[in-house]
Design a protein around this motif. Sequence first.
Motif, short mmCIF file in Angstrom:
data_model
loop_
_atom_site.label_atom_id
_atom_site.label_comp_id
_atom_site.label_asym_id
_atom_site.label_seq_id
_atom_site.Cartn_x
_atom_site.Cartn_y
_atom_site.Cartn_z
N GLY A 38 0.80 -1.22 0.00
CA GLY A 38 0.00 0.00 0.00
C GLY A 38 0.82 1.26 0.00
N SER A 39 2.15 1.14 -0.20
CA SER A 39 3.00 2.33 -0.22
C SER A 39 2.98 3.04 -1.57
CB SER A 39 4.44 1.97 0.17
OG SER A 39 4.93 0.93 -0.66
N THR A 40 2.72 2.28 -2.65
CA THR A 40 2.51 2.87 -3.98
C THR A 40 1.37 2.13 -4.65
OG1 THR A 40 4.06 1.36 -5.09
CG2 THR A 40 4.97 3.43 -4.22
N TYR A 41 0.93 2.64 -5.80
CA TYR A 41 -0.19 2.04 -6.51
C TYR A 41 0.18 1.80 -7.98
CZ TYR A 41 -2.83 3.31 -2.39
OH TYR A 41 -3.27 3.42 -1.10
N PRO A 42 -0.44 0.82 -8.63
CA PRO A 42 -0.14 0.55 -10.03
C PRO A 42 -0.48 1.75 -10.92
CG PRO A 42 -1.45 -1.22 -9.07
CD PRO A 42 -1.47 -0.10 -8.09
N ASP A 43 0.27 1.92 -11.96
CA ASP A 43 -0.05 2.95 -12.95
C ASP A 43 -1.40 2.64 -13.57
OD1 ASP A 43 0.07 3.91 -15.97
OD2 ASP A 43 1.45 5.17 -14.80
N ILE A 44 -2.15 3.68 -13.87
CA ILE A 44 -3.52 3.50 -14.38
C ILE A 44 -3.55 2.69 -15.66
CG2 ILE A 44 -3.54 5.66 -15.71
CD1 ILE A 44 -6.48 5.96 -14.78
N THR A 45 -2.48 2.76 -16.46
CA THR A 45 -2.46 2.01 -17.73
C THR A 45 -2.30 0.51 -17.51
OG1 THR A 45 -0.06 2.32 -17.92
CG2 THR A 45 -1.47 3.99 -18.96
N LEU A 46 -1.85 0.12 -16.29
CA LEU A 46 -1.65 -1.30 -16.00
C LEU A 46 -2.89 -1.97 -15.42
CD1 LEU A 46 1.87 -1.12 -14.29
CD2 LEU A 46 1.38 -1.87 -16.62
N LEU A 47 -3.86 -1.15 -15.01
CA LEU A 47 -5.00 -1.71 -14.27
C LEU A 47 -5.81 -2.74 -15.06
CD1 LEU A 47 -6.22 1.47 -12.36
CD2 LEU A 47 -4.90 -0.46 -11.47
N PRO A 48 -6.15 -2.49 -16.34
CA PRO A 48 -6.93 -3.52 -17.07
C PRO A 48 -6.21 -4.86 -17.14
CG PRO A 48 -7.02 -1.41 -18.22
CD PRO A 48 -5.97 -1.27 -17.15
N ALA A 49 -4.90 -4.82 -17.45
CA ALA A 49 -4.14 -6.08 -17.55
C ALA A 49 -4.04 -6.75 -16.19
CB ALA A 49 -2.75 -5.80 -18.12
N LEU A 50 -3.85 -5.96 -15.14
CA LEU A 50 -3.75 -6.52 -13.79
C LEU A 50 -5.07 -7.18 -13.38
CD1 LEU A 50 -2.24 -6.94 -11.14
CD2 LEU A 50 -2.92 -4.62 -10.46
N ALA A 51 -6.18 -6.53 -13.71
CA ALA A 51 -7.49 -7.11 -13.39
C ALA A 51 -7.70 -8.43 -14.11
CB ALA A 51 -8.60 -6.12 -13.74
N ARG A 52 -7.28 -8.48 -15.39
CA ARG A 52 -7.43 -9.73 -16.16
C ARG A 52 -6.58 -10.83 -15.55
NH1 ARG A 52 -7.47 -6.07 -20.56
NH2 ARG A 52 -5.23 -6.36 -20.91
N LEU A 53 -5.35 -10.47 -15.16
CA LEU A 53 -4.46 -11.46 -14.58
C LEU A 53 -5.01 -12.01 -13.27
CD1 LEU A 53 -1.76 -12.97 -14.55
CD2 LEU A 53 -0.74 -10.96 -13.45
N LEU A 54 -5.61 -11.14 -12.47
CA LEU A 54 -6.16 -11.55 -11.18
C LEU A 54 -7.56 -12.13 -11.30
CD1 LEU A 54 -4.95 -8.55 -8.98
CD2 LEU A 54 -3.90 -10.79 -9.21
#
Length: 346
Positions: A38-54
């Motif tokens: 929780g010290s940093t957050y993913p870049d907004i451009t990575l969120l769709p791919a991260l959601a698909r992976l998870l």
Amino acid sequence: MKINQIIRERRKALSLTQEQIAKYLGVSASAVNKWEKGSTYPDITLLPALARLLKIDLNTLLSFHDDLTDIEIENFVDEIHQTVLEQGYDIAFQKAINKVQEYPTCDKLIHSVILYLEGTLALRNVSEIEQYREAYETLYKRLATSKNPEIRDTATSMLISYARNRGDFSEAEDLINSLPFSTIDKEGQLAILYQQQERYQDAEKIWEHWILKNVIKIQTALANMLEIALQEKREDDANFFADMYEAVSHQFCLPEWMCYNAHLQLALVKKDKGASLSILQKMLPAMKTEWNTQDCQLYRHINGGSSRFFSSELTKTITDALVNNEEYAFLRDGPEFENLMAQSKD
């Protein structure tokens, strides 16, 4: 649940490492580690791919769906109950699954819904039950990693039951050995603490739950000891365990119909037609009597609600079995049985 918790829990549920997440997204493992802290957050451009992976949607990843409150969960279970009665089990099941998909990180919702549907599955004689139990087992596996110890232990217990019932004894034993062992009675320690603080109502409520939970454990133990005695043809012991079951159920203010359970089991195994019908003539009408935990001084702080739905469904299950199962054919010869079935329908 915050985004860092969602990333960490979904990664672990999918058995992925931080390095695998990092490689998939083209970032460093230390970056993923910082996301999960929780010290940093993913870049907004990575969120769709991260959601698909998870294997979740963006709304869930970004915590747009908060966990439901306890009252919202209770109301939804009531809604599922009404759907079962009015539209059938399958529609209720689909409605529940849709809600779980909407709130996939709400362990209390999943726990409450599948426990209700699991119990109702047995009561309503649903056909093709394996398709439902396969879905429930998948959800129990998810709950077995819950941070809520009560939910986690309940889910693990259900997985043990599933493995045992399909004859996978090795898996069942591994699951049993995975359960945490503690000699500390958390409930008892809290109750004593509350007493010392003069929080008497809080303490009494804990002791009431403690009594009810352990009385049910005693019932379970006596029923299993009765079954063992019957299998080993120890008739005196079987009668003793049945008497103890009845006495415990009565003394601890459990529903009247429960008092007859053990002696009915004994009479049916012996194929004692007279005793079986005599017990059923008392037991089936008793199941129509509403039982509320708060009617008894032992449980006056427990909001357990009414048992009318459960007992009415169980009555239907029992009468259907008596009419249709071959093992109870010895009861059906004569007007006594016909009168009993007519009275139970009324």
